[in-house]
Enzyme design. Structure first.
Site, PDB file in Angstrom:
ATOM      1  N   GLU A  47       0.849  -1.196   0.000  1.00 34.58           N
ATOM      2  CA  GLU A  47       0.000   0.000   0.000  1.00 34.58           C
ATOM      3  C   GLU A  47       0.887   1.249   0.000  1.00 34.58           C
ATOM      4  OE1 GLU A  47      -3.708   1.705   2.717  1.00 34.58           O
ATOM      5  OE2 GLU A  47      -2.107   0.570   3.705  1.00 34.58           O
ATOM      6  N   LYS A  77     -10.141   0.598  -1.469  1.00 29.26           N
ATOM      7  CA  LYS A  77     -10.125   0.422  -0.023  1.00 29.26           C
ATOM      8  C   LYS A  77     -11.504   0.780   0.510  1.00 29.26           C
ATOM      9  CE  LYS A  77      -7.191   1.274   4.010  1.00 29.26           C
ATOM     10  NZ  LYS A  77      -5.925   1.888   4.484  1.00 29.26           N
ATOM     11  N   CYS A 112      -5.036  -3.313   3.443  1.00 30.75           N
ATOM     12  CA  CYS A 112      -4.649  -3.025   4.825  1.00 30.75           C
ATOM     13  C   CYS A 112      -5.804  -3.120   5.828  1.00 30.75           C
ATOM     14  CB  CYS A 112      -3.994  -1.648   4.873  1.00 30.75           C
ATOM     15  SG  CYS A 112      -3.020  -1.359   6.389  1.00 30.75           S
TER      16      CYS A 112
END
Length: 511
Positions: A269, A344, A378
């Site tokens: 990321e 995300k 993440c």
């Protein structure tokens, strides 16, 4: 015939049935079916079976004497999708229904002499059938099973109710119990299946076993791989003079992984965050918007590299402005030239507060030439609902590019990803960045230990860690994962996390 007892067994062998064995076979059947007079196959019928399908006819011999037998044919499943009788499925006992191009191994006979029952000989015969089914690439095994205890309950309940009570251990039916304990499931009740079977009230139950390794025949010459090689880049955050120097480092890693014939390359990321150093005179929120201007160019370069080096690239994530909103996105660059985007879903409080990022909304799996994958960025890995939705869609491998600054932040990602591997019966690969960027505000330090996680069962590492990088060191990590092991786990694992979900009580619903 001999009445050899178990304590005198000197040799136990599984052999193909031969016509010369017929007399022994006949007497063994008579001994096994004392309640069904004249229940033995004629010699010409056995000859037909051996001629048509020799590998389907096996016997177990104790001291060279037949004590058990399994006979079978191959049929087309669609030809027997409704109600039928034993006479029909065997072609009026002439086995004209056998089809070398069929897709199901149909069991027409299994018996064990009474004095040899309780020795798990039936399991040996069933295991042979399963192995044969896998070797022939058939979709499964089927047969009409007897329910010999049903006549005791016929006045009280239907066959369906009887089967359910046997399944719940409220009624003991040793024949049906044995079949279900060997991973066979009841598909339907067959009426008037076996003429003269008074104990079963002439009912049969269609029992099936699914071959999890079955591959649908296709004309396409490209087949999905069972062993997939994953390549993870543990990226060093360092100053770059510009995008060309950054992409030079990117290509170096892609080239390195391609040299090891990796199928995937996973970047972390915000791996391109060093480019923000050029905008230190801007506010933090403006600096990341300047970084977003590079995203389209970097995506195109990644796509070129995926084709050039014949590797699927997961580009980590980068900021991108879409319809005036700033998102954290990445791209799956297939080696055939296709490019797909992921987002995300949960931006962190810091991303929202400092940079003004918006939450994404795309939740999906991706079909690749190596299987179906999912990608979560993440923080998304810390929300089990997302990966569960992907697992329900068939995900086999989950990729998680991440960026964490401290060990406790990293621990959250790592521990959650290990849980995702166990609960979703999949592989999880995580890749992060290491090193420091003193010149980039809000991106000062990085901590990472990239890794590949597995479920925890006998076919996998006991701690669920397939491979892991050295913490806080720039390097690549290469690991092979076996997708066939996931199929076996799903159906035969010590626990079955996906199959044992109580969907009658709860579910995860996509809105």
């Amino acid at each position: 015939m001999s009445t050899t007892s178990q304590d005198k067994i000197e040799n136990l062998s599984l052999e193909f049935l031969e016509l010369a064995d017929y007399d022994q076979l006949k007497h063994a059947m008579i001994d096994s079916y004392t309640n069904l007079p004249d229940s033995y196959w004629k010699k010409e019928q056995i000859k037909t079976l051996i001629d048509k399908f020799p590998e389907g006819q096996v016997v177990l011999k104790v001291n060279d004497e037949i004590v058990a037998c399994a006979l079978s044919i191959v049929v087309k499943y669609e030809d027997f999708s409704g109600q039928y009788t034993y006479e029909q499925v065997t072609g009026n006992y002439k086995f004209t229904t056998h089809d070398d191009d069929g897709d199901v191994l149909y069991g027409i006979e299994v018996f064990i002499k009474p004095q040899y029952r309780g020795m798990r000989l039936g399991r040996r015969l069933y295991d042979y059938r399963k192995e044969l089914c896998e070797n022939l690439n058939l979709r499964g095994i089927a047969f009409g099973g007897r329910i010999p205890g049903y006549h005791n309950y016929a006045s009280e309940m239907s066959p369906k109710e009887y089967i359910e009570k046997v399944r719940m251990k409220e009624i003991n039916d040793p024949v049906l119990n044995f079949q279900m304990s060997n991973d066979f499931h009841v598909s339907r009740v067959l009426k008037n299946y076996l003429d003269g079977d008074k104990a079963s009230m002439e009912f049969g139950v269609l029992l099936e076993w699914d071959n999890i390794y079955y591959t649908q025949p296709v004309t396409d010459t490209v087949a999905l791989k069972s062993t997939v090689r994953l390549g993870l880049i543990q990226w060093q955050m360092r100053p770059y003079s510009g995008i060309e120097e950054l992409m030079q480092q990117v290509e170096y890693f892609v080239d390195s992984l391609a040299a090891y014939r990796s199928d995937f390359a996973l970047f972390p990321e915000y791996f391109n965050a060093p480019l923000m150093a050029a905008y230190n005179d801007h506010s933090v929120s403006d600096a990341i918007r300047e970084l977003a201007k590079y995203t389209g160019m970097i995506r195109d370069r990644f796509s070129e590299l995926s084709i050039k080096y014949n590797i699927n690239i997961i580009t980590g994530s980068m900021p991108e402005i879409i319809d005036g909103q700033l998102y954290n996105v990445g791209n799956l660059c297939h080696r055939d030239g296709r490019v797909e985007q992921y987002e995300k879903i949960h931006v962190t409080p810091d991303e929202q507060k400092v940079w003004g990022l918006s939450n994404g909304s795309k939740i999906q799996t991706y079909d690749t030439d190596c299987g179906k994958i999912g990608i979560l960025i993440c923080y998304d890995s810390e929300f089990p609902e997302l990966s569960r939705l992907l697992a329900e869609d068939g995900m086999q491998m989950l990729f998680v590019p991440f960026l964490t600054d401290t060990q406790n932040a990293y621990a959250r990602v790592r521990l959650c990803c290990q849980a995702r591997a166990v609960e979703n019966e999949c592989y999880v690969a995580i890749a992060g960045s290491v090193g420091n960027l003193p010149a980039v505000e809000n991106m000062d330090i990085s901590y990472a230990q990239s890794a590949v996680f597995t479920p925890c069962d006998f076919a996998f590492p006991s701690n669920g860690v397939k491979a892991e990088a050295t913490p806080n060191t720039e390097m690549i990590l290469v690991a092979d994962v076996d997708l066939d092991l996931l199929k076996k786990l799903h159906n035969h694992g010590a626990v079955k996390n996906l199959k044992d979900r109580r969907t009658d009580l709860y579910s995860v619903v996509r809105k």
